[in-house]
Design an enzyme around this catalytic site. Structure first.
Site, PDB file in Angstrom:
ATOM      1  N   LYS A 180       0.805  -1.222   0.000  1.00 38.37           N
ATOM      2  CA  LYS A 180       0.000   0.000   0.000  1.00 38.37           C
ATOM      3  C   LYS A 180       0.840   1.275   0.000  1.00 38.37           C
ATOM      4  CE  LYS A 180      -2.326  -1.769   3.587  1.00 38.37           C
ATOM      5  NZ  LYS A 180      -3.345  -1.980   4.636  1.00 38.37           N
ATOM      6  N   ASP A 206      -6.295  -6.535  10.122  1.00 34.53           N
ATOM      7  CA  ASP A 206      -7.615  -5.901  10.198  1.00 34.53           C
ATOM      8  C   ASP A 206      -8.751  -6.853   9.837  1.00 34.53           C
ATOM      9  OD1 ASP A 206      -6.701  -5.932   7.614  1.00 34.53           O
ATOM     10  OD2 ASP A 206      -7.234  -3.854   7.166  1.00 34.53           O
TER      11      ASP A 206
HETATM   12  P1  ADP Z   1      -6.906   1.862   5.879  1.00 32.72           P
HETATM   13  O1  ADP Z   1      -7.285   1.232   7.180  1.00 32.72           O
HETATM   14  O2  ADP Z   1      -6.456   0.890   4.870  1.00 32.72           O
HETATM   15  O3  ADP Z   1      -6.041   3.039   6.016  1.00 32.72           O
HETATM   16  P2  ADP Z   1      -9.613   2.811   5.580  1.00 32.72           P
HETATM   17  O4  ADP Z   1     -10.447   1.607   5.787  1.00 32.72           O
HETATM   18  O5  ADP Z   1      -9.648   3.889   6.581  1.00 32.72           O
HETATM   19  O6  ADP Z   1      -8.172   2.409   5.161  1.00 32.72           O
HETATM   20  O7  ADP Z   1     -10.022   3.420   4.188  1.00 32.72           O
HETATM   21  C1  ADP Z   1      -9.349   4.517   3.652  1.00 32.72           C
HETATM   22  C2  ADP Z   1      -9.424   4.379   2.168  1.00 32.72           C
HETATM   23  O8  ADP Z   1     -10.801   4.285   1.764  1.00 32.72           O
HETATM   24  C3  ADP Z   1      -8.875   5.573   1.442  1.00 32.72           C
HETATM   25  O9  ADP Z   1      -7.512   5.364   1.134  1.00 32.72           O
HETATM   26  C4  ADP Z   1      -9.720   5.616   0.169  1.00 32.72           C
HETATM   27  O10 ADP Z   1      -9.126   4.844  -0.825  1.00 32.72           O
HETATM   28  C5  ADP Z   1     -11.013   4.968   0.558  1.00 32.72           C
HETATM   29  N1  ADP Z   1     -12.031   5.992   0.797  1.00 32.72           N
HETATM   30  C6  ADP Z   1     -12.115   6.839   1.836  1.00 32.72           C
HETATM   31  N2  ADP Z   1     -13.158   7.677   1.692  1.00 32.72           N
HETATM   32  C7  ADP Z   1     -13.748   7.348   0.526  1.00 32.72           C
HETATM   33  C8  ADP Z   1     -14.874   7.849  -0.199  1.00 32.72           C
HETATM   34  N3  ADP Z   1     -15.602   8.867   0.236  1.00 32.72           N
HETATM   35  N4  ADP Z   1     -15.165   7.247  -1.345  1.00 32.72           N
HETATM   36  C9  ADP Z   1     -14.448   6.236  -1.807  1.00 32.72           C
HETATM   37  N5  ADP Z   1     -13.372   5.734  -1.196  1.00 32.72           N
HETATM   38  C10 ADP Z   1     -13.029   6.273  -0.040  1.00 32.72           C
HETATM   39 MG    MG Z   2      -8.009  -0.323   8.161  1.00 32.02          MG
END
Ligand code: ADP
Ligand code: MG
Length: 485
Positions: free
Chosen positions: A190, A225
Site C-alpha cells: 500500500k 484488520d
Molecule cells: P486503511 O485502514 O487501509 O487506512 P480505511 O479503511 O480507513 O483504510 O479506508 C481509507 C481508504 O478508503 C482511502 O484510502 C480511500 O481509498 C477509501 N475511501 C475513503 N473515503 C472514501 C470515499 N468517500 N469514497 C471512496 N473511497 C473512499
Molecule cells: Mg483499516
C-alpha cells in the site's frame, strides 16, 4: 496507436489556479470514444470471467494451505482459534495501523449482559514522510499517539489495580505470525516503504517505541484488520465466517477447519478451527487488466506484486482513472488543446474524488466539473463530464465485481470441504474499510456479482454486511480473550 505526439513546450506564466499546461499536438488525433469503448471491453467482467476468478481464488487458497509458498496467496495462520464468547470483561485498548490512518481505541467490556459498556477512539492521518522514513520514526509516532490517548482515560473506563493496560494491535500488512502476540513483517504494501521493519517482529518494534515513550502497556494480540473484523463481527453473530477489508488496500480472512490445512502438519487447535488470512491482495490469476493497470504497476514501488489489490482497492482506483483520462487528454484532446501538469501527476486523483464525481446527479454534472477543475486543473463541458463519469464507472464496476468474485471463491472453497455448511444455511461475510463504506456503486457492483455467481436462491443465504469499526473492537476482544492475566 502511439501517444507520442505530445508537445513538450511550456506556456508561461499560467493564470490563476491552473498549473502550467502542456500542448497536445493532435497530428495523430484519436477521438475519445474508441478509447472508452476499448477500455470498457478490456474491463468487462461477464459471468465466465467472474467464474474463472472465483474458481482460481479457491484453487489458489488450497495451494497456499498445502505448503508455504505454494501459491500467490500466503494463507497466513492467525493463531486465532477461539472466538470472543461475550464473557470478556475489563478495559482493553486497540491500535490499528492501516494504510491511510492510524486509530487508537479503548473499550470497557462488561461480559454477557452488559457487553460493550463504553468505547472511545481517535484517528490520526499518517504523515506522508513517515511512510518512507525509518521504522523507529513510524513506531515512535504510533507510540506517541497511543500515549496521548491513554492520558485522557477516565469516566467509564477502569483498570483493576495490579494490571497493565493490554492492547490488541491491528497491523494490516503481511505478517508471518509466530504466536498470537508476535509476528514478522514480510513486506510493506500500500505504498509504504519504511526501512528497517521487514524481517522484524512488529510487536517488538512497538514495545521498544512504547519504552522510549515511557508507556507501560503490553500487546496481548497481534492481528490483521480482517481478523479483527471477523472477531468483532462474530462477537455479535455466530454465522460470521468471512471478513473482507476494502480500504486503502484489501484482504480477506475466514474460518478454516484445521484438518484441511496440510501445512499445519497435524498441529490441530483445540477448537478444530482457526482463522486464516488469505492475503488475497496478491491474487493475480485471470484478471482483466489494461495498459493502464500495467503502467501503474510498473511505476509502483512493488511492481508485479499485489495485482488484485491494485485492481480493486481504494489506493489505486482513482489513479487508474487518472491514467485513462490522461491518455484521453493526450491522444484524444478530451480537455481541449492542453494537458494540465496536474493531470499528469500520479495519484493526484484519489478514490474519494472519483466517488464524489460518481454521485453527481445534477443536470450539468457541476460537481464533476468542479472536481476536475480543482483536482486536475482542467475545464470541461457536459459531454466531457459524462465521459469522465463513464470512465469512473468502468473502473469501479470492474473492481467491485472482481471483489465479489473473490468472496464467492472463498465461500466456494469452504463449501467444497464442508458440504451444505456454507451455502445451505445463513453465512455472513463481514465487510469493512473506507472504500466499501463510502462507495455505494462499488458495494452494489460487488453484491450483483455475488448474486450472479451464486444464483438468486443460494445467494439469499449469503449475507454481506458492513461491520462498522468492527476491527478495532475485534482486536480489543482478542486482547481480552488472550489476556496475560
Ligand atoms: P486503511 O485502514 O487501509 O487506512 P480505511 O479503511 O480507513 O483504510 O479506508 C481509507 C481508504 O478508503 C482511502 O484510502 C480511500 O481509498 C477509501 N475511501 C475513503 N473515503 C472514501 C470515499 N468517500 N469514497 C471512496 N473511497 C473512499
Ligand atoms: Mg483499516
Amino acid at each position: 496507436m502511439s501517444v507520442s505526439a505530445v508537445g513538450s513546450f511550456w506556456l508561461s506564466p499560467s493564470p490563476g489556479k491552473l498549473p502550467r499546461p502542456r500542448m497536445v499536438v493532435r497530428s495523430s488525433a484519436v477521438s475519445v470514444a474508441p478509447i472508452l469503448t476499448h477500455l470498457q471491453k478490456q474491463c468487462a467482467t461477464p459471468l465466465p470471467v467472474l467464474r474463472h476468478v472465483a474458481d482460481a481464488m479457491a484453487a489458489d487458497m488450497r495451494a497456499g494451505l498445502a505448503v508455504d509458498g505454494g501459491s500467490d496467496l500466503k494463507m497466513i495462520l492467525s493463531y486465532v482459534d477461539t472466538f470472543p464468547t461475550g464473557n470478556e470483561k475489563g478495559l482493553f485498548y486497540a491500535l490499528d495501523l492501516g494504510g491511510t490512518n492510524f486509530r487508537v481505541l479503548r473499550v470497557q467490556l462488561g461480559g454477557k449482559d452488559e457487553r460493550v459498556i463504553a468505547t472511545e477512539f481517535e484517528q490520526v492521518t499518517i504523515p506522508q514522510e513517515l511512510m518512507f522514513g525509518t521504522s523507529e520514526e513510524l513506531f515512535d509516532f504510533i507510540a506517541c499517539g497511543l500515549a496521548n490517548f491513554a492520558k485522557k482515560e477516565g469516566g467509564k473506563f477502569h483498570l483493576p489495580s495490579g494490571r497493565k493496560r493490554e492492547i490488541g494491535f491491528t497491523f494490516s500488512f503481511p505478517v508471518k505470525q509466530t504466536s498470537i502476540d508476535s509476528g514478522i513483517l514480510m513486506k510493506w504494501t500500500k505504498g509504504f516503504a519504511v526501512s528497517g521493519t521487514a524481517g522484524r517482529d512488529v510487536v517488538a518494534c512497538l514495545n521498544e517505541a512504547m519504552e522510549r515513550q515511557g508507556l507501560d502497556m503490553q500487546v496481548s494480540a497481534l492481528v490483521n484488520d480482517t481478523v479483527g473484523t471477523l472477531a468483532g463481527a462474530r462477537y455479535w453473530d455466530d454465522d460470521v465466517m468471512v471478513a473482507v477489508i476494502l480500504g486503502t488496500g484489501t484482504n480477506a480472512c475466514y474460518v478454516e477447519r484445521t484438518d484441511v490445512i496440510p501445512k499445519l502438519q497435524g498441529q490441530m487447535s483445540s477448537s478444530g478451527r482457526t482463522i486464516i488470512s488469505t492475503e488475497w491482495g496478491a491474487f493475480s490469476n485471470g484478471l482483466p487488466l489494461t495498459e493502464f493497470d500495467r503502467d501503474m504497476d510498473a511505476a509502483s514501488i512493488n511492481p508485479g506484486e499485489q495485482i488484485f489489490e491494485k485492481t480493486i482497492s481504494g489506493m489505486y482506483l482513482g489513479e487508474i482513472v487518472r491514467r485513462v483520462l490522461l491518455k484521453m487528454a493526450e491522444a484524444g484532446a478530451l480537455f481541449g488543446e492542453y494537458v494540465s501538469e496536474r493531470l499528469s501527476t500520479p495519484f493526484i486523483l484519489r478514490t474519494p474524488d472519483i466517488c464524489a464525481m460518481h454521485q453527481d446527479n445534477s443536470d450539468h454534472l457541476d460537481a464533476v466539473g468542479a472536481i476536475l477543475y480543482d483536482v486536475a486543473g482542467v475545464k470541461s463541458d457536459l459531454s466531457v463530464r459524462k465521459t469522465v463519469v463513464e470512465v469512473c464507472d468502468t473502473i469501479v464496476k470492474r473492481g467491485g465485481r472482481l471483489a465479489g468474485a473473490g468472496i464467492v471463491g472463498i465461500l466456494q472453497k469452504m463449501e467444497e470441504d464442508s458440504k451444505d455448511l456454507i451455502f445451505g444455511k445463513r453465512t455472513v461475510v463481514a465487510m469493512d474499510g473506507g472504500l466499501y463504506e463510502n462507495y455505494p456503486q462499488y458495494r452494489r457492483y460487488l453484491k450483483e456479482a455475488v448474486t450472479e455467481l451464486l444464483g438468486l436462491e443460494m445467494s439469499k443465504n449469503v449475507v454481506i454486511e458492513h461491520s462498522k469499526d468492527g476491527s478495532g473492537i475485534g482486536a480489543a476482544l482478542l486482547a481480552a480473550s488472550n489476556s496475560k492475566y
